[in-house]
Enzyme design. Structure first.
Site, short mmCIF file in Angstrom:
data_model
loop_
_atom_site.label_atom_id
_atom_site.label_comp_id
_atom_site.label_asym_id
_atom_site.label_seq_id
_atom_site.Cartn_x
_atom_site.Cartn_y
_atom_site.Cartn_z
N GLU A 38 -28.42 -2.65 5.94
CA GLU A 38 -27.99 -2.23 7.27
C GLU A 38 -28.77 -2.94 8.38
O GLU A 38 -28.20 -3.34 9.39
CB GLU A 38 -28.12 -0.71 7.43
N TYR A 121 -26.77 4.14 14.68
CA TYR A 121 -25.86 3.61 13.68
C TYR A 121 -26.51 3.58 12.30
O TYR A 121 -25.95 4.09 11.32
CB TYR A 121 -25.35 2.19 14.03
N ASP A 139 -19.72 2.13 14.23
CA ASP A 139 -20.13 0.76 14.49
C ASP A 139 -18.99 0.04 15.21
O ASP A 139 -17.98 0.64 15.55
CB ASP A 139 -20.46 0.04 13.18
#
Length: 302
Positions: A38, A121, A139
């Site tokens: 991520e 996020y 996102d």
DNA sequence: AACACGGGGCC
DNA sequence: GGCCCAGTGTT
């Protein structure tokens, strides 16, 4: 509301067939591996992240491994993924996980959010993708999918709004497992079909319910407000040149050699100061009583 | 709310 | 050459 359930089901069914085999989705992935993916994917495309992620996790499989590594190795391994501050924060994150959580990644969103480099996020994504729990993963892909499908607009507003967050939350299923799958599926739809540049509406599982498509795919409402980030001649380009030079260097680099990569001495001096302040670069002053910037050497921090 | 922050690939 | 990419931290 029944409509939401039907659309969701169609997207989930599409995802079952079309989901990419990404390594951070493999059964043997770890929560830490998911977090690393991520962070790498923050503003860097999947195709460039995939090989870097494999090499990274092979070298530093756990937070403890990354925490113990020399920062210079970490920045070199980050290579050209961009925004090297992310690499620095990822190592700070690893060290925080070791010190504060015994080397085990926490699974609740507030604790994740408190980690360096982890924002709204990433905290939601790790919660969903690493731990299979319900969270609102919003996102750029999900924002675009919902903007088109529900609002009938080509692209979401430049800045995320509270209304968008509420809308996204309303679309997330109640139970953990389905919620986590929905988050992955809606992102995947945005990444593969409902793309920013040339959407493949003919391949979209919910094209028949899309307000944007029904409206004839109108243009971007916010086009006049978007401002592309400048690049040539900017501090960001100068910083990038310096980092590339120091990554490739075997030892400390004299100031003259650094100056050779950027024509504007004033701008370079400002960028070097900023890089040192950011912790991305170490400056070693030459022996003597009065530090002379032109006699200093530069290297990646240990 | 607005800005700074890399780098590459595509149209 | 503009635009986009699984955003975050600072002001």
């Amino acid at each position: 509301m029944a409509d939401v359930a039907v659309v969701r089901a169609d997207v989930l069914a599409w995802f079952d067939v079309h989901a990419r085999d990404l390594p951070w989705r493999a059964p043997d992935r770890t929560p830490w591996g998911v977090l690393v993916s991520e962070v790498m994917l923050q503003q860097t495309p999947v195709v460039r992240v995939e090989p870097a992620w494999r090499a990274w996790l092979e070298r530093w499989p756990t937070p403890g491994d990354l925490a113990a590594a020399p920062t210079s190795d970490v920045l070199r391994a980050w290579d050209r993924l961009g925004y090297p501050r992310r690499a620095l924060r990822l190592q700070e994150c690893a060290r925080t996980v070791v010190e504060r959580h015994g080397g085990v990644l926490p699974d609740d969103e507030a604790t994740l959010l408190a980690l360096p480099g982890v924002g709204p996020y990433t905290a939601a994504a790790v919660r969903a993708f690493a731990f299979g729990r319900r969270s609102v993963v919003l996102d750029t892909n999900v924002r675009r999918v919902l903007a088109r499908l529900v609002a009938g607009e080509a692209l979401p507003a430049p800045a995320q709004t509270a209304a968008e967050t509420r809308l996204a939350a309303a679309w997330v299923p109640d139970d953990d497992a389905t919620a986590a799958r929905w988050s992955a599926a809606s992102m995947e739809l945005g990444a593969l079909v409902c793309t920013a540049r040339s959407p493949r509406c003919d391949a979209c599982p919910v094209a028949d319910r899309c307000r944007w498509l029904a409206a004839g795919r109108p243009g971007d409402l916010h086009a006049h407000r978007r401002r592309t980030q400048a690049w040539t001649g900017t501090d960001r380009q100068a910083r990038g040149r310096v980092m590339a030079l120091l990554r490739d260097a075997l030892g400390p680099v004299p100031h003259d050699a650094v100056a050779a990569v950027w024509p504007d001495a004033t701008q370079l001096a400002r960028c070097l100061d900023a890089l040192v302040a950011d912790g991305l670069v170490a400056r070693d002053d030459a022996p003597g009583d009065a530090p002379d910037p032109d006699a200093a050497t530069y290297r990646l921090p240990h």
